[in-house]
Design a protein around this motif. Structure first.
Motif, PDB file in Angstrom:
ATOM      1  N   ASN A 145       0.818  -1.207   0.000  1.00 20.68           N
ATOM      2  CA  ASN A 145       0.000   0.000   0.000  1.00 20.68           C
ATOM      3  C   ASN A 145       0.853   1.258   0.000  1.00 20.68           C
ATOM      4  O   ASN A 145       0.444   2.288  -0.520  1.00 20.68           O
ATOM      5  N   PHE A 146       2.038   1.158   0.586  1.00 22.73           N
ATOM      6  CA  PHE A 146       2.921   2.320   0.621  1.00 22.73           C
ATOM      7  C   PHE A 146       3.784   2.408  -0.626  1.00 22.73           C
ATOM      8  O   PHE A 146       4.066   3.487  -1.114  1.00 22.73           O
ATOM      9  N   SER A 147       4.258   1.256  -1.116  1.00 22.70           N
ATOM     10  CA  SER A 147       5.382   1.321  -2.052  1.00 22.70           C
ATOM     11  C   SER A 147       5.005   0.994  -3.494  1.00 22.70           C
ATOM     12  O   SER A 147       5.816   1.190  -4.387  1.00 22.70           O
ATOM     13  N   LEU A 148       3.793   0.503  -3.743  1.00 23.43           N
ATOM     14  CA  LEU A 148       3.412   0.231  -5.129  1.00 23.43           C
ATOM     15  C   LEU A 148       2.422   1.284  -5.609  1.00 23.43           C
ATOM     16  O   LEU A 148       1.606   1.787  -4.831  1.00 23.43           O
ATOM     17  N   SER A 149       2.480   1.577  -6.896  1.00 20.86           N
ATOM     18  CA  SER A 149       1.503   2.485  -7.486  1.00 20.86           C
ATOM     19  C   SER A 149       0.171   1.745  -7.595  1.00 20.86           C
ATOM     20  O   SER A 149       0.113   0.517  -7.481  1.00 20.86           O
ATOM     21  N   ALA A 150      -0.902   2.487  -7.834  1.00 21.01           N
ATOM     22  CA  ALA A 150      -2.240   1.905  -7.975  1.00 21.01           C
ATOM     23  C   ALA A 150      -2.229   0.822  -9.055  1.00 21.01           C
ATOM     24  O   ALA A 150      -2.750  -0.273  -8.864  1.00 21.01           O
ATOM     25  N   LYS A 151      -1.592   1.160 -10.187  1.00 21.75           N
ATOM     26  CA  LYS A 151      -1.535   0.224 -11.314  1.00 21.75           C
ATOM     27  C   LYS A 151      -0.807  -1.064 -10.900  1.00 21.75           C
ATOM     28  O   LYS A 151      -1.249  -2.169 -11.199  1.00 21.75           O
TER      29      LYS A 151
END
Lengths: 194, 194
Positions: A145-151
């Motif tokens: 949730n912190f380190s990945l983009s929405a995509k």
């Protein structure tokens, strides 16, 4: 005993039980059917069982003070659901567990689980490994949730759980990923572009 | 053996070990000192130990792709630290564990933990209970991030972990709570108003 077969197959992947132990285990668990839309656990109630899913699909979620629903987990065949915190401490649950499809489950009741561990100590190992997996998944989700983009979050879910994605409404997947439904549509459209 | 006393006292709260079992346990664990600022685990390395803290204070955190640090846990005396996911699967860790004070720890090495469980099966129960607690705390934190206001999150930390709050810099507490340092100051000032 017939109903418990998928559970016994699942347990065999982790520990080896004798025939007597399997019979003893089956005497301590219950089989239960739920209709689509029914609740296995409601926020505010005490969780009295841990559930292994034989068939169907559930969502675990909580409703915040503003009435907003937040989905924390989906579960399908050969996986578990329950609010472990409420079950272990026998205090009111922070979560709801609702069936998204008609579901069949094996339930481990709170009253018999201690006698189950006493009768078959190696089940302690089995449950330790299951909880380890759940804890690790929960920590990985915090990081993502912190380190990945929405995509990237959508792509990860899509590649890891294709069988769940096909079975749940898009707005629930959006809630799980922390998006709006509109944003999820946009992400999926972008990924389809050549 | 002398160093392990706090650990043995801690284990006694959960399970009863014979004297021989305590001696066996002590033969499988290591004592280790760290300086302030040293790392017990670095992101990208494989976690080879689970650590019980005898004295000191650690933070567990990860650095995202933008170089931003996110603190997920502080640990002090009589608590644990490690990346369980990395330890269990022996894959590179997503987390760092760094000592905020000079720290003394008892380490459970990966190579000996299976023989420890074989020698003392009731430790399975002990570790199951520890992991249950950690998992439940992790789930509660997810909920709190969604359902509590910034002020409520600070108040909860302040009432639950006063001994940690006194030992860590304010900017780290702010990172753990998901605030900026300035916002944390504002929240604390507001709470001091009559």
């Amino acid at each position: 005993m017939e109903h418990a077969k998928p559970l016994l197959n699942y347990i065999r992947k982790h520990v080896t039980l004798s025939e007597e132990e399997e019979v003893f285990l089956c005497s301590k668990i219950d089989y239960r059917k739920y209709l689509k839309g029914q609740y296995i656990l409601q926020q505010g109630d005490i969780s009295t069982t841990q559930c292994f899913i034989l068939s169907g699909c559930t969502k675990m979620f909580f409703v915040d003070n503003d009435g907003q629903e937040h989905i924390v987990m989906f579960s399908i065949e050969d996986w578990w659901t329950s609010d472990l915190g409420s079950f272990v401490s026998q205090t009111p649950s922070d979560f709801n567990v609702q069936c998204l499809e008609a579901s069949e489950v094996i339930q481990f009741p709170y009253e018999t689980i201690e006698s189950l561990f006493e009768g078959i100590p190696k089940l302690e190992r089995f449950f330790r490994k299951i909880i380890e997996q759940a804890f690790v998944a929960s920590q990985k989700r915090i990081i993502q949730n912190f380190s990945l983009s929405a995509k990237e979050r959508y792509q990860l879910f899509h590649s890891k759980y294709p069988q769940i994605e096909q079975r749940i409404p898009q707005y629930m997947l959006a809630s799980y990923l922390g998006f709006t439904k509109e944003f999820l549509s946009k992400v999926k459209k972008e990924l389809l572009k050549p």
